[in-house]
Design an enzyme around this catalytic site. Structure first.
Site, short mmCIF file in Angstrom:
data_model
loop_
_atom_site.label_atom_id
_atom_site.label_comp_id
_atom_site.label_asym_id
_atom_site.label_seq_id
_atom_site.Cartn_x
_atom_site.Cartn_y
_atom_site.Cartn_z
N ASP A 1 0.85 -1.18 0.00
CA ASP A 1 0.00 0.00 0.00
C ASP A 1 0.90 1.24 0.00
OD1 ASP A 1 -2.46 1.56 0.51
OD2 ASP A 1 -1.56 1.87 2.48
N ASP B 1 -2.01 -0.64 5.88
CA ASP B 1 -2.40 0.04 7.13
C ASP B 1 -3.88 0.34 7.22
OD1 ASP B 1 -2.68 3.47 6.88
OD2 ASP B 1 -2.20 2.26 5.14
#
Length: 278
Positions: free
Chosen positions: A19, A227
């Site tokens: 990410d 996250d």
């Protein structure tokens, strides 16, 4: 570039999927220099670093160029997979007629929600003076276009993603509503104020799986980092996954391991752990 088996014969992991916001980037929206150097070193050894993000391709390319890598990208949380040379390897859209129904419902029942429509390299909004839009432009370095989605996406007959922005309570309300009314769509928060709406077959894990199949490697041979809530399926899908220390509890619990936060180079710390270097 992906994957030279001779170069990777001494490496347990054949690819890294990460990410961007809150994971690779620190809170100043920067790639830490030491992290960037290690990513380039590993790619030189035949271990590609694949960006996996809810962002559009044009908002990911500058980061890819900054690091100096040539790997594919998983864009729009898996709705679009872009190859090393910018070619579309996979595309999954929300049908335009359905997108219009969702947009009309939001305008009628949740007028305070800021609605962004994305497809390919297009980012279309109703009002580019919105503070939500201004903030997103400052983060991505891109400029939104004002227009009607029925016109802007007429040729494509679909969009890759809605990004809905609003206060946390209303986002949660809209999330519940969309999941009830459109159970066949993918609806997930990328943070407390952002809600992503995409084709139901779209998940970050599917983008990871697509590239693993494309290059002939196993999901057990890769590492994933994330996250946000929209990273959970990806973190669960691979054997070796890391949630960032700054991730919410639910995200941390979905990963195999937890590393340092994004302001303390948690990604680099995990790479050191996985690849055994100082």
């Amino acid at each position: 570039m992906l994957l030279n088996q001779t170069d990777t014969k001494d490496l347990s992991y054949k690819a890294i999927f990460s990410d961007i916001d809150g994971t690779l980037l620190n809170s100043r929206h920067q790639v830490p220099p030491d992290t960037g150097r290690e990513i380039r070193r590993l790619e030189g050894l035949g271990v590609p670093f694949v960006l996996v993000s809810a962002r559009m391709p044009d908002a990911m390319l500058p980061i890819k160029d900054e690091i100096g890598i040539s790997s594919p990208m998983v864009c729009y949380s898996g709705a679009l997979v872009v190859g090393e040379n910018g070619e579309y390897l996979y595309s999954g859209q929300v049908d335009l007629s359905e997108a219009l129904k969702i947009k009309d419902m939001l305008k009628k029942n949740h007028p305070m929600i800021c609605c962004n429509a994305y497809g390919g390299s297009k980012w279309v909004v109703d009002d580019d003076q919105s503070s939500w839009i201004k903030r997103e432009e400052s983060i991505t370095g891109l400029k939104a276009s004002v227009g009607k989605i029925e016109c802007e996406f007429k040729k494509e007959q679909g969009i890759h993603k809605f990004l809905l922005m609003g206060n946390e309570d209303e986002i949660l309300e809209v999330e519940d509503l969309l999941k009830q009314e459109y159970p066949h769509l993918s609806v997930a928060r990328s943070n407390t104020c952002y809600l992503e709406v995409m084709n139901g077959a779209v998940m970050k894990s599917k983008g990871v799986e697509f590239l693993c199949n494309y290059y002939g490697i196993s999901m057990d041979q890769v590492i994933a980092f994330g996250d946000g809530h929209n990273d959970i399926d990806m973190l669960k899908a691979v054997k070796t996954s890391y949630a960032m220390g700054n991730a919410p509890l639910e995200v941390r619990e979905s990963a195999a391991r937890v590393t340092l936060d994004n302001d303390h180079e948690g990604l680099l710390a995990a790479l050191k752990e996985c690849f055994g270097f100082d």
